[in-house]
Design an enzyme around this catalytic site. Sequence first.
Site, PDB file in Angstrom:
ATOM      1  N   ASP A 160       1.009  -1.138  -0.029  1.00 55.77           N
ATOM      2  CA  ASP A 160      -0.086  -0.004  -0.034  1.00 55.77           C
ATOM      3  C   ASP A 160       1.058   1.278   0.002  1.00 55.77           C
ATOM      4  O   ASP A 160       2.060   1.258  -0.417  1.00 55.77           O
ATOM      5  CB  ASP A 160      -0.979   0.016   1.323  1.00 55.77           C
ATOM      6  N   HIS A 235      -3.883   6.408   2.801  1.00 56.25           N
ATOM      7  CA  HIS A 235      -4.754   5.184   2.274  1.00 56.25           C
ATOM      8  C   HIS A 235      -4.121   3.843   3.042  1.00 56.25           C
ATOM      9  O   HIS A 235      -4.904   3.061   3.331  1.00 56.25           O
ATOM     10  CB  HIS A 235      -4.456   4.880   0.637  1.00 56.25           C
ATOM     11  N   SER A 597     -10.934  -0.934  -1.322  1.00 57.13           N
ATOM     12  CA  SER A 597      -9.785  -0.631  -0.610  1.00 57.13           C
ATOM     13  C   SER A 597     -10.215  -1.015   0.896  1.00 57.13           C
ATOM     14  O   SER A 597      -9.174  -1.521   1.403  1.00 57.13           O
ATOM     15  CB  SER A 597      -9.115   0.618  -0.861  1.00 57.13           C
TER      16      SER A 597
END
EC number: 3.4.21.-
Length: 816
Positions: A160, A235, A597
Amino acid sequence: MDIGCKVLVFFTCFLTVTAEIYIVTMEGEPIISYKGGDNGFEATAVESDEKIDTTSELVTSYARHLERKHDMLLGMLFVEGSYKKLYSYKHLINGFAAHVSPDQAEMLRRAPGVKSVDRDWKVRKLTTHTPQFLGLPTDVWPTGGGYDRAGEDIVIGFIDSGIFPHHPSFASHHTTVPYGPHPSYKGKCEEDPHTKISFCNGKIIGAQHFAEAAKAAGAFNPDIDFASPMDGDGHGSHTAAIAAGNNGIPVRMHGYEFGKASGMAPRARIAVYKALYRLFGGFVADVVAAIDQAVHDGVDILSLSVGPNSPPATTKTTFLNPFDATLLGAVKAGVFVAQAAGNGGPFPKTLVSYSPWITTVAAAIDDRRYKNHLTLGNGKMLAGIGLSPSTRPHRSYKMVSANDVLLGSSGMKYNPSDCQKPEVLNKKLVEGNILLCGYSFNFVAGSASIKKVAETAKHLGAAGFVLVVENVSPGTKFDPVPSCIPGILITDVSKSMDLIDYYNVTTSRDWMGRVKDFKAEGSIGDGLEPILHKSAPEVALFSARGPNTKDFSFQDADLLKPDILAPGSLIWSAWSANGTDEANYIGEGFALISGTSMAAPHIAGIAALVKQKHPQWSPAAIKSALMTTSTVIDRAGRPLQAQQYSETETVTLVKATPFDYGSGHVNPSAALDPGLIFDAGYEDYIGFLCTTPGIDAHEIKNFTNTPCNFKMVHPSNFNTPSIAISHLVRTQTVTRRVTNVAEEEETYTITSRMEPAIAIEVSPPAMTVRAGASRTFSVTLTVRSVTGAYSFGQVTLKGSRGHKVTLPVVAMGQRR
C-alpha cells in the site's frame, strides 16, 4: 575528447526520452519451485502451502545465482550505463525489472533464456463500527483469548502507501501483553531518514519501501512521496488499521468522538511494503518487488487494496501476467491473498481481480447511516447528510447565498459558490447566518472540499452552512464529512431545487438583482449520531461487478468473481498526518472513507483470525471457510440487495446476485468452524489454467514454469466453493471435493435450487464424511431454455451436527 563527451550526452538524453520500464521473466525456476539440477545447486522448493526457510544457505546461494544470471544477461547485451536494472525477482518468479529503451527490450525478447518481456503498467488504490457489525467482540475474539490475543503472531503484509507509525492504532504499548520477538518473520525495518528512528515497534514488525520503477519513470517526488515507509497519502494507514489496528482507539475529530476503532485482528503484526504513492498510484514492477519481498520475509496474509489502471499490454489473459503470477507464487508459499474487487460498479465486468488463487473482495454498506436534515422557515424538512452538531435548538437563522455576499473586489478566478475562500465573501453579511453554497464538480475532482467550506463558514462567523447539489452525474459519491460547525449536504437534486426556490422567493431584491433583505430561514439538525438500519448489508454502488473475464476481449470466465462481500462503505480508520488522499481529512488522525480498498483488509484481518485458529490450513482452505459460511440474507431476513442505477439514473436497490456479492457477506464466527472445506493447491490452479479455452499452454509454462500435464477436463471442475459455467450446452456435470475439518464424523444432506432456465441435480443426495476425510459429489446442470442471460442458484450441504455449507451456482445456457 570533446566529441566523445557530446556523443555520450546525446546518447544519455536519448535514453532518458525513450526508455521505459520492462518486467523480464527468465527460464529457470524461482526459489519457491526450484527442484535442483541447475549447476549443482540443491533444491529449494517445498510442498505446496509450506513456507521456505529463506535464511538457509541453500536459498541464499541459489538467490545469488539467479541474480548473477540476470546481471550477466544485461551485461552481455548492453553497454554499461545504457540501462538500469531496478529489481531482481528471485523468490516467486525468476526475472528482473529494468529501465531500457524499446529497442533494448526487443533485444531482450530475442535473447536466449528469456521467456517474456512485459512493459510495466500502472496500478491504483481502490479506495470502527464494523467489528461490532460482524460480531467479532462477542462471537470471535473470545474464542482466541479475547481482543488482546486476536491474531496473535499472525503477520499481515500490506502492499500500500506506507504507514504513519505514530498513530495510536499502531502503538505497541496499547496492549496488556507486550509484543515480543516474532518466532519466524525475517523482514527488516527502515529508519525515518529525518529522525533516524525505526518504523517498527513490535506491533509494526516490518517496514520497507519500493520506488525504483517510480523513480525511473520520473514520477517519484521525494518531497511529497517520502523515500521511506512513511505514508504520504493516508490510504495505507487506513487499510492497515482496518485489518490489524489496536482495539478501542477513540475516533475524535473537531472535539467530537465518533466511537472507538479496532482492527479485525487487533493483536496481529503489521508488515509494511510501501509501493503506492499519493499522486500517481504505483507501478507493477515496484508492487511485484514488494510482494516478492513480503513472502520472502514470512508474512502469513497479504492485503492488496490495489488494482491495475488498465490491462497489461502484452498478455492475452487476465490470469497470466507478472502481477498475478507473483501472487500465484505467494499462494503456493502458503500466503493467503485478499485483493479489492475494484470500484467500477455498478456496471458489469468491471472487476480488476480475476484469478482463482486470489480472494476477491466486494464492498458492502453496513447498518450504520449518518443522516441529517434542514428545516426551512416554511416548515418543510429537507433530508441530507452531515456529520455535524445542530444549530441552536428552537431557533431559525437567516440563510445567505455565497453569490449574494461577494465582495466587490473579488476576482472570479474560481467558483465563489464553492465557498473555498473566505476572503471573497462579506463577513458582515455572513456572520450569524447560515451560508448557502453550491456543490460543484470541483468537489468531485478534489479541488474543493467540504472541510474547506466548514473552515470558510467558521472563519466568517456563520451559524452553519448548507451545500446544495444542482446537478449530478452517475457515479457521484456523497459521503458525510465531519464538520466543526453545523453543516449539511443536500444530495437530492429535487430537494436542492426546493431550497433554492424557497430562497429566491423569500429574498427581496432591487431592480438590478441585488439583495435588499435576506428573509429565508432555516435550522440544521444533529447529524453526529448514526442511525442503524436492518436492511444491511447492501452491495455498495461503486463495488465492481462480475461476471469475471478470462481475457481482455472480455470473454466470460468459468470462475465466479467476486468471491465474498465485506464492509467497505463509510469506514472509520486511522489516517496519516501527511495524508492528502482525501481533501476533507488533511491533517486529521482519522478518516471516514469508502471503497473496495476498505473491504479487502476486513477479509485480510478475518483471515488472520482463521489462520490463528487453524495454522495448518492452506490459503484455499481459509478462502473456502470464509465463502461457504457467508450469508446472502440481510439483517431484516431478506435476500441481499445491491445499489444500482434506475432508468432515470437515480440510485435504487435491486435484488443482488452472485455477480455482486460472490458467495455472500462474510460471517467471521461461522468461518472459524465451517464443517467442510473445498481445498485446492498449486496443481489445481495450473489445471484450471490449462483447461481454460483460449489460454496457450506455452504462455502458462512461461509464467508458471509448469507444463500442462493435469487432467481437469473443464475449468468449472476447479475445486472452489462456487460453480460458474459461462457456456452451458445441453448438459454438463461438475465435481467438487470436500474435506471434513470438524472433530467428528458428520452426515450431510445435499440440496440444490436454480432459476427455471437451467435444471440442477446433485449426487449423492446425502453423504457421511469422517473427521479429516474427503468425499466428492457432483452437480449436473441442464439447459431448459436459452435466455441470453445468466441463471443463478445454490447448492447447500446441511450437516447433522449443525454445520451449513453453501456454494453459489451461475450458468448461461447456449444452443451450441
